[in-house]
Design a protein around this motif. Structure first.
Motif, PDB file in Angstrom:
ATOM      1  N   ARG A 271       0.842 -17.519  21.252  1.00 27.69           N
ATOM      2  CA  ARG A 271       1.437 -18.541  22.107  1.00 27.69           C
ATOM      3  C   ARG A 271       0.770 -18.503  23.483  1.00 27.69           C
ATOM      4  O   ARG A 271       0.574 -19.523  24.109  1.00 27.69           O
ATOM      5  N   SER A 272       0.465 -17.282  23.934  1.00 28.87           N
ATOM      6  CA  SER A 272      -0.327 -17.199  25.163  1.00 28.87           C
ATOM      7  C   SER A 272      -1.084 -15.878  25.204  1.00 28.87           C
ATOM      8  O   SER A 272      -0.656 -14.887  24.611  1.00 28.87           O
ATOM      9  N   PRO A 313       2.706 -13.238  20.934  1.00 27.72           N
ATOM     10  CA  PRO A 313       2.579 -13.884  19.630  1.00 27.72           C
ATOM     11  C   PRO A 313       3.717 -14.867  19.380  1.00 27.72           C
ATOM     12  O   PRO A 313       4.720 -14.860  20.102  1.00 27.72           O
ATOM     13  N   ALA A 314       3.544 -15.716  18.371  1.00 29.18           N
ATOM     14  CA  ALA A 314       4.591 -16.683  18.035  1.00 29.18           C
ATOM     15  C   ALA A 314       5.843 -15.951  17.564  1.00 29.18           C
ATOM     16  O   ALA A 314       6.962 -16.359  17.852  1.00 29.18           O
ATOM     17  N   HIS A 315       5.657 -14.869  16.819  1.00 28.90           N
ATOM     18  CA  HIS A 315       6.793 -14.084  16.348  1.00 28.90           C
ATOM     19  C   HIS A 315       6.562 -12.630  16.715  1.00 28.90           C
ATOM     20  O   HIS A 315       5.446 -12.148  16.667  1.00 28.90           O
ATOM     21  N   GLY A 316       7.652 -11.942  17.057  1.00 25.56           N
ATOM     22  CA  GLY A 316       7.517 -10.530  17.370  1.00 25.56           C
ATOM     23  C   GLY A 316       7.268 -10.284  18.840  1.00 25.56           C
ATOM     24  O   GLY A 316       7.254 -11.206  19.656  1.00 25.56           O
ATOM     25  N   HIS A 317       7.047  -9.014  19.147  1.00 27.70           N
ATOM     26  CA  HIS A 317       6.956  -8.601  20.547  1.00 27.70           C
ATOM     27  C   HIS A 317       5.555  -8.770  21.110  1.00 27.70           C
ATOM     28  O   HIS A 317       4.573  -8.724  20.379  1.00 27.70           O
ATOM     29  N   PRO A 318       5.475  -8.927  22.427  1.00 23.88           N
ATOM     30  CA  PRO A 318       4.159  -9.001  23.065  1.00 23.88           C
ATOM     31  C   PRO A 318       3.371  -7.709  22.846  1.00 23.88           C
ATOM     32  O   PRO A 318       3.943  -6.640  22.674  1.00 23.88           O
TER      33      PRO A 318
END
Lengths: 331, 115, 171
Positions: A271-272, A313-318
């Protein structure tokens, strides 16, 4: 004893009066360049000094904006548009900054296995039209055709001249020009004696020096709202590439504005991606490349340039590199 | 060494800890939001009151529960409307096509925000 | 005049202590404490000399030692802004130490802790005024703690020094 104290008092008074040289904080919105909101914050001794720096920084940003403008030409200037329109037919002489940015682009193309590609102007143009319309995807055949004209090796640069061996190749510095311009503009500010400032080119931050009471604090937004974390930085650049603001939704699928040169479509691993490193141009190029790379390859690329990275990420932790965590804290 | 010395030391450490907790509770979130249109300040509004602020007939900023978002904009890309609500000092929402910048003001916070 | 210092001796000692304070400031200047990551962090070594003056000579002499050190530091390696922070810290610190010492309820370490803490508090307050932002207050908790700890360590050192050379015997 009294005399000594009196003398001391006089000295102190004089010094207090001369303290007008204390630096003050100033902020100014700069002209909109590279399609982003630009802002300079600096500690200067006077407003005039700050204005002088802000004007010079604006001038440098405008100059580079025109040089790397994909859409418009300007009188008496050979810029990106001129090159794209004529370098397929004849060699075009270009500015030193143009050559420097192309050199950076070539190097990052190699280093990132082609993920950072400044020679895919046709592809990005296809997508840009769709993003503006906001409701359709580019034609599959057109994308395949565009993908066959993205080889930077077909761009010849010799003796300050650019020539396209493939007349259908087009340059687009959209992913790297902002970072490069930030670095140059920061050099201009430093050359005017401004030592402590933050130059924010919408998601592309260059900092120099520090605040009178500590390092600059740069927040990093979470795509879902709020601030994910913040970093303390004294000299360097922080650049974030994200897909959640610029882009479009078609049939319930999110298409971000960063295009993966291998698939010809929006990259959607992250996502970023936020990069911290010494040079803003490098940070900008790396953040774009890392946005298209998985964690393992991304870590290798970051390590090669000594850059620190935060992946959301889109899912889960940075995920973060160890060095990135060292910049965090204070919040 | 007197007993009072120890009390003083512990007292200072305790005070610093309490101050730290207090600051952590209250800092970071801004006090007001500043709206500018092409560089001119349209107004500064406290975050403490909910409010609907029309901006130059082309957009609408809303303050709701201490957070600010762009409720509406007639711009083509809608980047500003998509931006999540902001509340921390230094955060901004920008609508480039309309030249609108919405920024959280306050003490401390961030010098710049990327994302 | 038995057991007391002559005026000349006092002035000479005050001068020596001022030189010591300045030397200690210089040592701190050389130490790279920016690396600690706490803005404004200092060991406060110079306070050793100031407190020595406070306990051996008196309040006025301590103020003089502190003042001379400040001016010398400014001339040699200071900026004017940094000097203002130092003055704010030194004044508040010295005033606090004198008051605390006069109450006779605190020993050397306690007075030193107060000195360290007030020095940092004074600097932070001064920074808030000069820079016009209250946000700096967020550094205060950390600076209070470091001030207390360095103050305690300095106080301990001074306590041992004074045990060997004794406090002042005049007045």
């Amino acid at each position: 004893m009294k005399k000594v104290l009196c003398a001391l008092l006089v000295v102190l008074t004089v010094l207090f009066c001369s303290c007008a040289t204390a630096k003050k904080r100033y902020t100014q919105t700069l002209p909109t360049v590279f399609d982003t909101f630009c802002e300079l914050t600096a500690y200067c001794r006077s407003e005039e000094e700050f204005r002088r720096v802000a004007d010079a920084v604006s001038g440098e940003l405008l100059r580079l904006h025109r040089l790397f403008d994909y859409f418009n030409e300007y009188p008496d200037l050979i810029n990106l548009k001129t090159v794209n329109e004529t370098a397929g037919k004849e060699a075009v002489p270009v500015d030193g900054d143009f050559l420097a940015l192309w050199t950076l682009a070539e190097e990052l193309y190699e280093a990132s296995d082609g993920k950072c590609n400044a020679a895919m102007g046709h592809l990005t143009a296809l997508w840009r039209d769709c993003f503006e319309a906001g409701d359709r995807l580019p034609d599959g055949e057109a994308v395949r055709e565009a993908l066959s004209h993205t080889d930077p090796a077909t761009v010849r640069v010799e003796n300050g001249m650019v020539f396209f061996l493939d007349p259908d190749v087009r340059l687009d510095f959209g992913a790297i020009a902002k970072g490069y311009a930030g670095e140059r503009a920061a050099e201009v500010a430093v050359s005017l004696g401004c030592t402590d400032f933050v130059l924010n080119l919408g998601g592309n931050v260059v900092v120099r020096g520090k605040k009178p009471y500590g390092a600059w604090q740069i927040g990093i937004e979470n795509p879902d709202g709020g601030v994910e974390t913040s970093v303390s930085l004294s000299d360097g650049a922080v650049v974030t590439s994200g897909d959640y603001l610029r882009g479009m939704d078609v049939d319930g699928v999110r298409y971000g504005h960063i295009i993966d040169p291998d698939t010809g479509s929006s990259a959607r691993l992250w996502r970023s991606v936020t990069v911290i490193c010494g040079d803003s141009g490098l940070a900008d190029a790396l953040s774009t490349a890392l946005f298209c790379l998985d964690e393992t390859r991304g870590r290798a690329l970051a390590a090669r340039y000594g850059a620190e990275v935060l992946w959301i990420p889109a899912h889960g932790h940075p995920i973060r590199t160890q060095g990135f965590a060292a910049y965090e804290g204070g919040e | 060494m007197k007993k009072n010395d120890l009390f003083l030391l512990l007292g200072v450490l305790l005070a610093a800890f309490l101050l730290f907790l207090g600051l952590r509770l209250f800092s970071g979130n801004g006090e007001a939001v500043e709206i500018t249109v092409t560089g001119d300040v349209l107004g500064v509004y406290p975050l403490s009151e909910d409010r609907i602020i029309p901006v130059a007939d082309c957009a609408e900023v809303r303050i709701e529960g201490g957070r600010v978002h762009m409720a509406f904009s007639d711009c083509p890309n809608q980047i500003c409307v998509r931006h999540a609500p902001i509340a921390r000092v230094g955060q901004t929402i920008v609508c480039l096509p309309n030249g609108i910048a919405v920024r959280i003001l306050g003490d401390g916070g961030f010098d710049a925000v990327v994302g | 005049m038995k057991n007391t210092m002559t005026k000349t001796k006092k002035i000479a000692l005050a001068g020596l202590l001022a030189a010591l304070a300045f030397g200690l400031s210089y040592i701190e200047f050389l130490l790279p404490f920016d690396a600690v990551g706490i803005p404004g962090f200092k060991l406060g070594l110079a306070n050793l000399a100031v407190m020595l003056a406070l306990y051996r000579l008196g309040s006025g002499e301590a103020a003089a030692v502190s003042g001379v050190r400040l001016v010398l530091s400014l001339l040699l390696f200071g900026s004017v802004t940094g000097f203002l922070y130092s003055v704010a810290g030194a004044v508040l610190s010295l005033a606090g130490m004198i008051v605390l010492k006069r109450t006779n309820r605190f020993g050397v370490p306690g007075v030193s802790v107060a000195g360290g803490v007030l020095h940092n508090a004074g600097q932070t307050l001064c920074a808030m005024v000069i820079l016009g932002t209250a946000g700096i207050v967020s550094y205060l908790p950390l600076l209070l703690i470091t001030g207390a700890v360095t103050g305690a360590v300095n106080g301990g050192v001074l306590f041992m020094i004074l045990k060997r050379i004794g406090e002042k015997k005049h007045e």
